[in-house]
Design a protein around this motif. Structure first.
Motif, PDB file in Angstrom:
ATOM      1  N   LEU A  72      18.464  15.203  50.315  1.00 20.41           N
ATOM      2  CA  LEU A  72      17.863  15.603  49.045  1.00 20.41           C
ATOM      3  C   LEU A  72      18.775  16.479  48.204  1.00 20.41           C
ATOM      4  N   ILE A  75      20.908  14.560  45.902  1.00 18.09           N
ATOM      5  CA  ILE A  75      20.243  13.867  44.794  1.00 18.09           C
ATOM      6  C   ILE A  75      20.377  14.670  43.508  1.00 18.09           C
ATOM      7  N   VAL A  81      15.965  16.323  38.635  1.00 16.01           N
ATOM      8  CA  VAL A  81      14.766  16.333  39.489  1.00 16.01           C
ATOM      9  C   VAL A  81      13.981  17.612  39.213  1.00 16.01           C
ATOM     10  N   GLN A  85       8.830  16.073  41.192  1.00 12.38           N
ATOM     11  CA  GLN A  85       9.605  14.973  41.765  1.00 12.38           C
ATOM     12  C   GLN A  85      10.208  15.378  43.108  1.00 12.38           C
ATOM     13  N   TYR A  86      10.671  16.629  43.184  1.00 14.10           N
ATOM     14  CA  TYR A  86      11.293  17.099  44.430  1.00 14.10           C
ATOM     15  C   TYR A  86      10.296  17.062  45.584  1.00 14.10           C
ATOM     16  N   GLN A  88       7.666  15.167  45.870  1.00  8.79           N
ATOM     17  CA  GLN A  88       7.409  13.762  46.223  1.00  8.79           C
ATOM     18  C   GLN A  88       8.549  13.190  47.057  1.00  8.79           C
ATOM     19  N   LEU A  89       9.777  13.490  46.660  1.00 11.56           N
ATOM     20  CA  LEU A  89      10.933  12.969  47.379  1.00 11.56           C
ATOM     21  C   LEU A  89      11.037  13.561  48.780  1.00 11.56           C
ATOM     22  N   THR A  93      11.736  11.129  52.204  1.00  8.24           N
ATOM     23  CA  THR A  93      13.152  10.926  52.551  1.00  8.24           C
ATOM     24  C   THR A  93      13.475  11.571  53.889  1.00  8.24           C
ATOM     25  N   TYR A  97      12.697   3.879  50.507  1.00  6.90           N
ATOM     26  CA  TYR A  97      12.292   4.003  49.106  1.00  6.90           C
ATOM     27  C   TYR A  97      13.533   4.136  48.229  1.00  6.90           C
ATOM     28  N   VAL A  99      14.203   5.505  44.362  1.00  9.66           N
ATOM     29  CA  VAL A  99      13.515   6.166  43.246  1.00  9.66           C
ATOM     30  C   VAL A  99      14.406   6.103  42.010  1.00  9.66           C
ATOM     31  N   ARG A 122      18.633   6.601  46.714  1.00  9.79           N
ATOM     32  CA  ARG A 122      17.863   6.623  47.953  1.00  9.79           C
ATOM     33  C   ARG A 122      18.615   7.312  49.087  1.00  9.79           C
TER      34      ARG A 122
END
Length: 207
Positions: A72, A75, A81, A85-86, A88-89, A93, A97, A99, A122
């Protein structure tokens, strides 16, 4: 000749991972296993390799290529982000997925979507691919290995070797993949939007 490495799916041999990383750093395109189907990958900053990858795959610049990252924290370098969003990710992860997020300036313009300035990202749940990303110390750009005219993606490394001999530099045999792609979720709007349902459960994003 395309090289062919048999790599242990849980405990990848460091020597082979190093050799694979060197092939990528030298401009090579590699077919590698993921937590869904096999993928074609190359260096993010290698324009010639990215163009060749698109040609093999039969897609133009409007087709999202996917940025494969280790975790993460990586990302945030390549995509904007926010806190929602963070969260959710973080829940999905690593996993199957992809994104879609707004790309930062770290992403070469030719790799983000030409009109939307977005990128698919991803974190794969695959020991071989994660070891390769760790060895390289940078993300890879990739696309699901589905050749022009085929109805299904390739998941058998022997078939990959047969179909792409002399077109790519290396096939990493990490065992059979699946015939399911990743689930693609667009997170650029106020609500998550399902673009393609695949291996990952969209319910993780409230869909």
């Amino acid at each position: 000749m395309t090289q062919y490495f048999e790599v242990h799916p849980q405990n990848p041999q460091a020597r082979l991972i190093r050799q694979a990383a060197q092939i990528i750093q030298s401009g090579g395109i590699v077919a590698a296993p993921t937590d869904s189907a096999y993928a074609l990958v190359c260096r993010l900053d290698d324009k010639a390799a990215v163009e060749k990858l698109r040609r093999i795959r039969g897609v133009d610049e409007k087709h999202h290529l996917t940025l494969l990252v280790r975790d993460l924290s990586e990302i945030a370098t390549y995509a904007r982000v926010d806190n929602r969003q963070y969260r959710q990710l973080k829940a999905v992860t690593p996993g199957p997925y992809t994104v879609i997020l707004e790309a930062t300036k770290e992403v070469p313009r030719r790799l983000s979507h030409p009109s939307r300035k977005t990128i698919g990202i991803r974190v794969p749940e695959n020991a071989i691919l994660l070891a390769l990303l760790e060895e390289l110390g940078e993300p890879l750009i990739g696309t699901t290995l589905q050749l022009p005219g085929d109805d299904n993606m390739l998941s058998d490394p022997d078939e990959v070797r047969e179909r792409l001999d002399r077109q790519i530099e290396l096939v990493i045999d990490g065992g059979a993949g699946t015939l399911e792609p990743t689930t693609i979720i667009d997170l650029t709007g106020p609500d998550a939007e399902l673009v393609r349902e695949g291996r990952g459960d969209p319910a993780a994003f409230g869909l």
